[in-house]
Scaffold this active site. Structure first.
Site, PDB file in Angstrom:
ATOM      1  N   LYS A 187      35.202  46.470  49.576  1.00 30.20           N
ATOM      2  CA  LYS A 187      36.668  46.588  49.503  1.00 30.20           C
ATOM      3  C   LYS A 187      37.271  45.837  50.666  1.00 30.20           C
ATOM      4  O   LYS A 187      36.742  45.879  51.775  1.00 30.20           O
ATOM      5  CB  LYS A 187      37.105  48.058  49.546  1.00 30.20           C
ATOM      6  CG  LYS A 187      38.623  48.225  49.619  1.00 30.20           C
ATOM      7  CD  LYS A 187      39.074  49.648  49.311  1.00 30.20           C
ATOM      8  CE  LYS A 187      38.977  50.600  50.450  1.00 30.20           C
ATOM      9  NZ  LYS A 187      39.773  50.255  51.649  1.00 30.20           N
TER      10      LYS A 187
ATOM     11  N   ASP B  51      33.706  49.279  52.749  1.00 27.02           N
ATOM     12  CA  ASP B  51      34.884  48.595  53.310  1.00 27.02           C
ATOM     13  C   ASP B  51      34.499  47.450  54.239  1.00 27.02           C
ATOM     14  O   ASP B  51      33.565  47.582  55.025  1.00 27.02           O
ATOM     15  CB  ASP B  51      35.674  49.594  54.164  1.00 27.02           C
ATOM     16  CG  ASP B  51      37.016  49.941  53.556  1.00 27.02           C
ATOM     17  OD1 ASP B  51      37.493  49.209  52.678  1.00 27.02           O
ATOM     18  OD2 ASP B  51      37.588  50.961  53.983  1.00 27.02           O
TER      19      ASP B  51
ATOM     20  N   GLU C 142      41.119  44.888  52.580  1.00 25.29           N
ATOM     21  CA  GLU C 142      42.572  45.061  52.632  1.00 25.29           C
ATOM     22  C   GLU C 142      43.221  43.692  52.471  1.00 25.29           C
ATOM     23  O   GLU C 142      42.927  42.769  53.227  1.00 25.29           O
ATOM     24  CB  GLU C 142      42.976  45.712  53.964  1.00 25.29           C
ATOM     25  CG  GLU C 142      42.530  47.161  54.014  1.00 25.29           C
ATOM     26  CD  GLU C 142      43.082  47.928  55.202  1.00 25.29           C
ATOM     27  OE1 GLU C 142      44.031  47.458  55.855  1.00 25.29           O
ATOM     28  OE2 GLU C 142      42.549  49.024  55.470  1.00 25.29           O
TER      29      GLU C 142
ATOM     30  N   GLU D  73      47.656  52.031  47.966  1.00 26.98           N
ATOM     31  CA  GLU D  73      47.854  53.179  48.864  1.00 26.98           C
ATOM     32  C   GLU D  73      49.321  53.358  49.215  1.00 26.98           C
ATOM     33  O   GLU D  73      50.009  52.405  49.619  1.00 26.98           O
ATOM     34  CB  GLU D  73      47.033  52.993  50.161  1.00 26.98           C
ATOM     35  CG  GLU D  73      47.259  54.138  51.146  1.00 26.98           C
ATOM     36  CD  GLU D  73      46.207  54.280  52.223  1.00 26.98           C
ATOM     37  OE1 GLU D  73      45.203  53.541  52.194  1.00 26.98           O
ATOM     38  OE2 GLU D  73      46.398  55.143  53.097  1.00 26.98           O
TER      39      GLU D  73
ATOM     40  N   ASP E 210      36.522  52.648  55.906  1.00 23.49           N
ATOM     41  CA  ASP E 210      36.585  52.575  57.370  1.00 23.49           C
ATOM     42  C   ASP E 210      37.438  53.725  57.927  1.00 23.49           C
ATOM     43  O   ASP E 210      37.583  53.864  59.143  1.00 23.49           O
ATOM     44  CB  ASP E 210      37.075  51.205  57.853  1.00 23.49           C
ATOM     45  CG  ASP E 210      38.473  50.867  57.374  1.00 23.49           C
ATOM     46  OD1 ASP E 210      39.077  51.671  56.631  1.00 23.49           O
ATOM     47  OD2 ASP E 210      38.976  49.785  57.755  1.00 23.49           O
TER      48      ASP E 210
HETATM   49  O1  KIV Z   1      39.053  53.730  54.382  1.00 33.37           O
HETATM   50  C1  KIV Z   1      39.292  54.479  53.427  1.00 33.37           C
HETATM   51  O2  KIV Z   1      38.741  55.578  53.290  1.00 33.37           O
HETATM   52  C2  KIV Z   1      40.261  54.040  52.457  1.00 33.37           C
HETATM   53  C3  KIV Z   1      40.855  55.090  51.570  1.00 33.37           C
HETATM   54  C4  KIV Z   1      41.906  55.806  52.310  1.00 33.37           C
HETATM   55  C5  KIV Z   1      41.327  54.525  50.311  1.00 33.37           C
HETATM   56  O3  KIV Z   1      40.604  52.912  52.414  1.00 33.37           O
END
Ligand code: KIV
Length: 265
Positions: free
Chosen positions: A118, A88, A120, A183, A49
């Site tokens: 993915k 994401d 968070e 991160e 994202d």
């Molecule tokens: O959104 C993204 O590109 C990420 C990376 C910074 C790991 O989460």
């Protein structure tokens, strides 16, 4: 090493950790970038994202929508043959409720045909991670600095809470996450987590001991505007090259050199 048919899967990544082979991940938001990275042998393409910042020009990732993630995810999947594509979950998916997270992740998987999502979160999101994994959705948990929480964190800062990092990492692994993305944490903390976990860790601003590394492609190619974090290494300067090319085009149009006989029917 990929599977025998050449594709990278969750099993490939687990085996790479066991063998001590470094995993490579870069972000991709469109078809040509996905093709480039896939053909270069990058193991995982992350439809991050971060596109909200590097493509859309927002100050944070918060405004990005589920529909936009699906739109970009579809393009990246079409451009990838071998790499594992991870999409994401945008804010606030993953933070609202388990059913909402599950439905959103399922939409992403179904509509983009990506290989994993993915999210968070760690300890507090472990029910959501478990629900996705139980539903057959491979999930990587993003811990340490979580950009979607930038306002709560008071900025993009190095995360130094060792207990929280370890608790999040163990909770994510316990809930079935196939990997953990870390991160912006001190290298020593990321090393401890990497040694403790049986699943791979992918670092960004987390030192060299992680099982793999990820960067925002636009940052590492020098195809960006604005702030570049300390953890980025710029492997090219595409912005300068492109600016030079555009200025040359402008001048050749103005002086009547373009189009020439070779570019004319
Ligand atoms: O959104 C993204 O590109 C990420 C990376 C910074 C790991 O989460």
């Amino acid at each position: 090493m990929p599977e025998s048919d050449g594709t990278v899967t969750v099993r490939t990544l687990a085996a790479m950790k066991k063998r001590g082979e470094r995993i490579t991940m870069l972000t991709a938001y469109d078809f040509p970038t996905a093709q480039l990275l896939d053909r270069a042998g990058i193991d995982c393409l992350l439809v991050g994202d971060s596109l909200g910042m590097v493509v859309q020009g927002h100050k944070t990732t918060v405004p990005v929508t589920l529909e936009q993630m699906i739109y970009h995810g579809e393009m990246v999947v079409r451009g990838s043959q071998r790499s594992m594509v991870i999409v994401d979950l945008p804010f606030p998916v993953g933070q609202v409720s388990v059913p909402h997270t599950l439905e959103s992740a399922a939409r992403i998987m179904k509509e983009t045909q990506c290989h994993a999502v993915k999210m968070e979160g760690g300890h507090q999101q472990s029910d959501a991670i478990r629900a996705m994994v139980d539903a057959g959705i491979p999930t990587i948990a993003h811990i340490g600095l979580r950009p979607q929480s930038v306002h709560a964190l008071g900025g993009y800062r190095v995360q130094k809470d060792a207990d929280r990092l370890m608790r999040d990492a163990l909770a994510a692994q316990g809930a079935g996450a196939f990997a953990v993305l870390i991160e912006c944490v001190p290298a020593e903390l990321a090393r401890e987590v990497t040694e403790k976990l049986s699943v791979p860790t992918i670092g960004i601003g987390a030192g060299a001991a992680c099982d793999g590394q990820v960067l925002v492609t636009n940052d590492m190619l020098g195809w960006n505007s604005g702030y570049i974090p300390k953890f980025v290494r710029q492997f090219a300067d595409l912005k300068t090259m492109a600016a030079d090319a555009v200025v040359t085009y402008r001048d050749r149009v103005r002086d009547g050199n373009f189009p020439g006989p070779k570019e004319t029917f």
